[in-house]
Write a protein that holds these residues in place. Structure first.
Motif, PDB file in Angstrom:
ATOM      1  N   GLY A  48     -61.346 -33.932  42.215  1.00 44.49           N
ATOM      2  CA  GLY A  48     -61.309 -32.566  41.719  1.00 44.49           C
ATOM      3  C   GLY A  48     -61.693 -31.525  42.757  1.00 44.49           C
ATOM      4  N   LEU A  49     -62.035 -31.967  43.953  1.00 42.69           N
ATOM      5  CA  LEU A  49     -62.398 -31.034  45.015  1.00 42.69           C
ATOM      6  C   LEU A  49     -61.224 -30.762  45.938  1.00 42.69           C
ATOM      7  CD1 LEU A  49     -65.949 -32.348  45.941  1.00 42.69           C
ATOM      8  CD2 LEU A  49     -65.337 -30.370  44.525  1.00 42.69           C
ATOM      9  N   ARG A  50     -60.577 -31.839  46.381  1.00 44.64           N
ATOM     10  CA  ARG A  50     -59.452 -31.714  47.321  1.00 44.64           C
ATOM     11  C   ARG A  50     -58.273 -32.423  46.750  1.00 44.64           C
ATOM     12  NH1 ARG A  50     -61.157 -29.495  51.965  1.00 44.64           N
ATOM     13  NH2 ARG A  50     -63.369 -29.504  52.341  1.00 44.64           N
ATOM     14  N   ILE A  68     -52.971 -31.679  47.506  1.00 46.11           N
ATOM     15  CA  ILE A  68     -53.966 -32.149  46.553  1.00 46.11           C
ATOM     16  C   ILE A  68     -53.896 -33.662  46.436  1.00 46.11           C
ATOM     17  CG2 ILE A  68     -54.666 -32.116  44.112  1.00 46.11           C
ATOM     18  CD1 ILE A  68     -53.615 -29.251  43.956  1.00 46.11           C
ATOM     19  N   ASN A 113     -56.779 -28.690  39.428  1.00 44.80           N
ATOM     20  CA  ASN A 113     -56.890 -30.062  39.922  1.00 44.80           C
ATOM     21  C   ASN A 113     -57.631 -30.206  41.239  1.00 44.80           C
ATOM     22  OD1 ASN A 113     -55.738 -31.743  37.916  1.00 44.80           O
ATOM     23  ND2 ASN A 113     -53.754 -30.869  38.408  1.00 44.80           N
ATOM     24  N   ALA A 114     -57.886 -29.105  41.922  1.00 46.89           N
ATOM     25  CA  ALA A 114     -58.589 -29.181  43.202  1.00 46.89           C
ATOM     26  C   ALA A 114     -59.279 -27.853  43.480  1.00 46.89           C
ATOM     27  CB  ALA A 114     -57.622 -29.527  44.330  1.00 46.89           C
ATOM     28  N   ALA A 115     -60.586 -27.885  43.502  1.00 46.62           N
ATOM     29  CA  ALA A 115     -61.375 -26.662  43.654  1.00 46.62           C
ATOM     30  C   ALA A 115     -61.148 -25.969  44.997  1.00 46.62           C
ATOM     31  CB  ALA A 115     -62.858 -26.982  43.473  1.00 46.62           C
ATOM     32  N   TYR A 116     -60.718 -26.707  46.020  1.00 46.62           N
ATOM     33  CA  TYR A 116     -60.574 -26.126  47.346  1.00 46.62           C
ATOM     34  C   TYR A 116     -59.195 -25.529  47.639  1.00 46.62           C
ATOM     35  CZ  TYR A 116     -65.113 -27.969  48.762  1.00 46.62           C
ATOM     36  OH  TYR A 116     -66.453 -28.218  48.871  1.00 46.62           O
ATOM     37  N   LYS A 136     -55.862 -35.381  44.195  1.00 44.20           N
ATOM     38  CA  LYS A 136     -56.218 -35.722  42.812  1.00 44.20           C
ATOM     39  C   LYS A 136     -57.218 -36.869  42.761  1.00 44.20           C
ATOM     40  CE  LYS A 136     -52.307 -33.772  40.466  1.00 44.20           C
ATOM     41  NZ  LYS A 136     -51.329 -33.885  39.438  1.00 44.20           N
ATOM     42  N   ALA A 165     -60.573 -30.372  38.410  1.00 47.12           N
ATOM     43  CA  ALA A 165     -61.525 -29.478  39.072  1.00 47.12           C
ATOM     44  C   ALA A 165     -62.482 -28.852  38.072  1.00 47.12           C
ATOM     45  CB  ALA A 165     -60.771 -28.381  39.823  1.00 47.12           C
TER      46      ALA A 165
END
Length: 192
Positions: free
Chosen positions: A190-192, A185, A137-140, A187, A114
């Motif tokens: 990097g968003l979800r 996540i 690892n996931a912005a959301y 992977k 992320a």
């Protein structure tokens, strides 16, 4: 090569057991800040981008210091960065920290997909800044949206920059407002 002479560093550590609700798993947040001289203070310099590479050793040293203070890398799943210039600097000088700060945490934390949340501002001695935090690892992942306030009473002086890195273990205490959860996540990007 730009000179960013280090004046001092400081570590901030928090261990949070509850936030008014039932006690649960402990959450840890940590930050390290550094005050350095700003070689661009007091005037306009067109080409400053190459100075980002000059800051990489500082970023790595700060990431190492913070990871050690937090007891090691195991379980760290959130991160963020911030920078502040003194009154003789300009906001663009703080943007030099984007590469150096983000690179350092990604290098030391291993796989981190992320974007590294970031904040920038101008201020004088004693000015505080909120370092945004997000899942690495996931912005959301909404449970990891957070911020940690840091600052030093004696900086940044007019010709200084304050650089900050922050890391966390676990979600906000009592996180319960939905959104993507850690176990969801993918992977991928990097968003979800």
């Amino acid at each position: 090569m730009a000179e960013f002479t280090l004046r001092k560093t400081m570590i901030f550590l928090e261990e949070i057991a509850h936030d008014g609700g039932p006690a649960g798993p402990m959450r840890q947040r940590g930050a390290v800040v550094a005050l350095v001289s700003n070689p661009f203070a007091g005037g306009y310099t067109e080409d400053i981008a190459s100075a980002m590479d000059d800051l990489k050793p500082l970023g790595l040293a700060m990431a190492d210091k913070l990871i050690a203070a937090m007891g090691g890398i195991e379980g760290i799943d959130g991160y963020g960065k911030a920078a502040m210039c003194g009154e003789a600097g300009e906001l663009e000088h703080t943007a030099l920290w984007h590469v150096a700060g983000g690179y350092a945490m990604r290098e030391r934390l291993g796989e981190a997909l992320a974007i590294v949340p970031s904040a920038m501002k101008q201020g004088g001695p004693g000015t505080r800044i909120d370092v945004p935090l997000g899942h690495m690892n996931a912005a959301y992942v909404r449970s990891h949206f957070d911020a940690m306030e840091v600052g030093l009473p004696d900086g940044p002086r007019a010709g200084e920059l304050l650089f900050a890195l922050a890391m966390s273990r676990g979600p906000r205490i009592h996180a319960r407002v939905g959104g993507l959860t850690v176990d969801q996540i993918s992977k991928g990007d990097g968003l979800r």
